[in-house]
Design an enzyme around this catalytic site. Structure first.
Site, short mmCIF file in Angstrom:
data_model
loop_
_atom_site.label_atom_id
_atom_site.label_comp_id
_atom_site.label_asym_id
_atom_site.label_seq_id
_atom_site.Cartn_x
_atom_site.Cartn_y
_atom_site.Cartn_z
N HIS A 23 0.86 -1.20 0.00
CA HIS A 23 0.00 0.00 0.00
C HIS A 23 0.89 1.24 0.00
CE1 HIS A 23 -3.73 -2.27 1.80
NE2 HIS A 23 -3.53 -2.54 0.53
N HIS A 79 -10.90 -10.84 -5.47
CA HIS A 79 -10.54 -9.48 -5.06
C HIS A 79 -9.76 -8.84 -6.20
CE1 HIS A 79 -9.25 -6.13 -2.73
NE2 HIS A 79 -8.20 -6.66 -2.14
N GLU A 81 -7.80 -6.14 -6.19
CA GLU A 81 -6.57 -5.38 -5.94
C GLU A 81 -5.41 -6.01 -6.70
OE1 GLU A 81 -5.89 -4.57 -1.79
OE2 GLU A 81 -4.43 -2.98 -2.24
N ASP A 83 -2.45 -6.93 -6.19
CA ASP A 83 -1.61 -8.03 -5.73
C ASP A 83 -2.25 -9.40 -6.00
OD1 ASP A 83 -3.41 -7.04 -3.82
OD2 ASP A 83 -2.37 -8.01 -2.18
N HIS A 147 -11.32 -6.24 2.44
CA HIS A 147 -11.27 -4.86 2.87
C HIS A 147 -11.57 -3.88 1.73
CE1 HIS A 147 -7.12 -3.84 1.25
NE2 HIS A 147 -7.31 -5.09 0.91
N ASP A 166 -7.90 -12.04 1.20
CA ASP A 166 -7.09 -11.32 2.20
C ASP A 166 -7.41 -11.77 3.64
OD1 ASP A 166 -5.49 -9.70 0.59
OD2 ASP A 166 -6.99 -8.11 0.48
N TYR A 194 -1.05 -7.76 10.62
CA TYR A 194 -1.91 -7.60 9.44
C TYR A 194 -3.30 -7.12 9.87
CZ TYR A 194 -3.95 -9.20 4.95
OH TYR A 194 -4.58 -9.29 3.74
N HIS A 227 -2.60 -14.55 1.06
CA HIS A 227 -1.24 -14.14 1.50
C HIS A 227 -0.80 -15.09 2.60
CE1 HIS A 227 -1.20 -10.30 -0.62
NE2 HIS A 227 -2.30 -9.91 -0.01
FE1 FEO Z 1 -6.42 -6.30 -0.68
FE2 FEO Z 1 -4.00 -8.54 -0.72
O1 FEO Z 1 -4.96 -7.14 -1.37
#
Ligand code: FEO
Length: 487
Positions: A23, A79, A81, A83, A147, A166, A194, A227
Site C-alpha cells: 500500500h 478481489h 486489488e 496483488d 477490505h 485477504d 496484518y 497471502h
Molecule cells: Fe487487498 Fe491482498 O490485497
C-alpha cells in the site's frame, strides 16, 4: 512451481521474499509475503485469483508448465486489488474469452485497472453456486469492505476448503505452505500485525461476516488465504482469533510513543514509564520513538493496549510532524474502548500537547489529564512525570487489587545519608541520580556504556543514561562531601 494442497487443488502462486512495502509505503513488511493463486482440476479446471502484476511473466510460465492455459474453464477473482488480479492482463491475452466470476463491484475495479470492459464477466452474489464436477461446487460469499467493496470468498464443497482471499492472511513468506509447518509465534505476530494495521477499522464487519459464514454450518477443512500460509491444522483457530480481535481487543498493556527534538520529551516518556511500572508491575509497558521505530509495530502495540501516552515537543506551536501522521493513522484505524493521555516538553508555549489531547479525544479515546514540562526536565520535573505515570496507571488499572504499594519518589532533601561503608572521601567527585540514588563514581566509570574508569563527570558523554532508571545526565547532582548530594 506448484504445491499440492488437497486432492485436485494445487497452489500456483508466487513467493516474494524481497518486498518491504505494501500500500505504497504504508505497511512495512518484515517477513516478505506471498500471492497465493489456486488451480482446481476437477471436471472443470478453475483458477482462483492470480498474483501481483510484477510477477505476471513467472506466473504464466509456471502455469504453462502445469497445464495448457486453454484448459482453464473459468477464473474466479475474489478481489480486484493488484496483488491478486495484477496478472490478469497477461493471462487474458493468452485466453481472452475465458469467463471471469466476480462480484458486481469488482468489475469496476478490474476494468479500472486493466481497461478491458469486453472481458466475459459473470457477476455472482452470496449464495450463488457453480458446479465444477466430481460432485463438487463452488459457493460464493460476498465480503464487501473486507477490505475492498469487491472482496469475496469462495467455498469449495466436498473438499471443504474456504478460499478467503485477504481475510485470515498475513504478510509472511516461508518455504512451507501450511500453518503447522512454520514457526508459530512468528506466524501469529504477522497475523496480528496484518489485522491491526489493515482490518481494525472494519472490525464490526469482520464479526458480522464470520457469524454469517458460521451460520451456513458447513465443514471447513482448510482456509486457503491469498497471502501467507494455508490453515490446515485447526483452521478455525484463526477465525476465533479474528472474533476476539474484532471485539474491541485489548491486553493489559500501555504503549507510549513520542517524538523529541532535544531528548526532553524522551526523558518525560522514561519517567512516565517508570511511574506506571512502580504501581502496576504486571502491566506491559512499551516505549517507542516514532522517528526511530517501525510505525506498524507501534500501531500493533496500540491495538494491543488498554491505553496510550502520546508525547511531542512543541515546534512552531504544533506537534512534530511524525506524531501528527501517527494520530491521523490512529484516527483512521478507529480503535475502540481505549484510553489516552498527551505529554510533552516545550520552550515558550505548549501547543503540541493541547493539540495531541484534542486529536486523541476526536479519535474516540477516553482522554486523561495531559502533562507539560518547560524546557529540559530537572529532577523535580522528572519526579512529577513519574508521579503522573503512577496516577494514570492507577486510573487505568484493570484490577486495582494487584497494584503495588509504590515507594515515595525521593527528592534531593529526602535522600538518606549513605551508611558508613558507603561514605565518600573528602575529595569525592561522585555524582548521584536524584531519581533513584544511583551513584556515578569516576574511579569506576560505567564500562557498560563505554565510560572508562577515571572519566570525570564533565567528560561523560551526553548520551549517558543512569543504569538504574535510564534517565539522562540532567538528573544528576554532585554528591556532597558529607554524603548528602547538593540541592
Ligand atoms: Fe487487498 Fe491482498 O490485497
Amino acid at each position: 512451481m506448484t504445491i499440492h494442497v488437497k486432492n485436485n487443488i494445487h497452489w500456483v502462486g508466487q513467493r516474494d521474499w524481497e518486498v518491504q512495502d505494501f500500500h505504497g509505503t504504508e505497511y512495512k513488511m518484515t517477513k516478505g509475503t506471498s500471492y497465493n493463486s489456486y488451480l482446481l482440476r476437477e471436471e472443470k479446471t478453475v483458477l482462483i485469483d492470480t498474483v501481483d502484476h510484477r510477477f505476471s511473466y513467472q506466473f504464466l510460465q509456471n502455469l504453462e508448465m502445469e497445464i495448457d492455459l486453454s484448459d482453464i474453464d473459468f477464473i474466479v477473482v475474489n478481489h480486484a486489488e493488484e496483488d491478486h488480479s495484477g496478472a490478469l492482463s497477461a493471462l487474458m491475452e493468452k485466453i481472452p474469452g475465458t469467463p471471469i466470476y466476480c462480484t458486481e463491484a469488482a468489475i469496476d475495479s478490474i476494468v479500472g485497472h486493466h481497461h478491458h470492459p469486453e472481458w466475459d464477466f459473470r457477476t455472482v452474489k452470496t449464495g450463488d453456486t457453480i458446479d465444477i464436477g466430481n460432485g463438487k461446487q463452488l459457493i460464493f460469499i460476498e465480503a464487501p469492505m473486507l477490505h475492498w467493496p469487491d472482496s469475496m470468498m469462495t467455498y469449495m464443497t466436498g473438499d471443504a476448503v474456504l478460499f478467503s482471499n485477504d481475510a485470515f492472511g498475513q504478510h509472511y513468506c516461508d518455504e512451507h505452505l501450511f500453518n503447522d509447518e512454520v514457526e508459530q509465534n512468528e506466524l501469529m505476530d504477522q497475523c496480528l500485525r496484518y489485522y491491526s494495521n489493515i482490518l481494525t477499522p472494519f472490525s464490526s464487519l469482520v464479526t458480522a461476516k464470520i457469524n454469517e459464514v458460521l451460520s451456513f454450518n458447513v465443514p471447513v477443512d482448510m482456509i486457503a488465504t491469498s497471502h501467507g500460509i494455508v490453515w490446515r491444522d485447526n483452521p478455525t483457530q484463526i477465525v476465533h482469533q479474528y472474533l476476539e480481535w474484532a471485539n474491541n481487543y485489548q491486553e493489559d498493556r500501555i504503549t507510549i510513543f513520542y517524538d523529541s527534538m532535544s531528548n526532553n520529551t524522551r526523558m518525560m516518556a522514561d519517567a512516565i514509564a517508570q511511574g506506571i511500572h512502580d504501581v502496576d508491575p504486571k502491566v506491559a509497558v512499551k516505549v517507542f520513538n516514532v522517528s526511530k521505530h517501525d510505525k506498524n509495530e507501534i500501531l500493533a502495540n496500540v491495538f494491543r493496549s488498554k491505553g496510550i501516552f502520546v508525547g511531542s515537543s512543541t515546534m512552531n506551536n504544533v506537534m512534530m510532524p511524525k506524531i501528527a501522521g501517527m494520530l491521523e493513522e490512529i484516527t483512521g484505524l478507529r480503535f475502540k474502548n481505549k484510553k489516552a493521555a498527551a505529554f510533552g516538553s516545550y520552550g515558550w508555549n505548549g501547543g503540541a500537547v493541547d493539540r495531541i489531547h484534542a486529536r486523541l479525544t476526536d479519535a474516540g479515546f477516553e482522554t486523561a489529564l495531559s502533562l507539560k514540562t518547560k524546557w529540559r526536565p530537572d529532577g523535580k520535573a522528572v519526579r512529577e512525570c513519574r508521579e503522573h505515570g503512577r496516577q494514570i496507571a492507577k486510573q487505568w488499572a484493570l484490577n486495582s487489587e494487584t497494584l503495588a504499594e509504590a515507594k515515595p519518589i525521593s527528592s534531593p532533601t529526602e535522600i538518606a545519608a549513605p551508611s558508613e561503608s558507603e561514605e565518600h572521601p573528602a575529595d569525592c567527585q561522585c555524582m548521584i541520580c536524584t531519581v533513584c540514588n544511583w551513584v556515578y563514581d569516576p574511579t569506576i566509570g560505567e564500562p557498560n556504556q563505554g565510560v572508562e574508569p577515571g572519566t570525570a563527570w564533565g567528560d561523560v558523554p551526553d548520551y549517558f543514561l543512569c543504569p538504574e532508571c535510564n534517565l539522562g545526565k540532567e538528573v544528576f547532582v554532585e554528591h556532597s562531601k558529607d554524603g548528602q548530594e547538593a540541592a
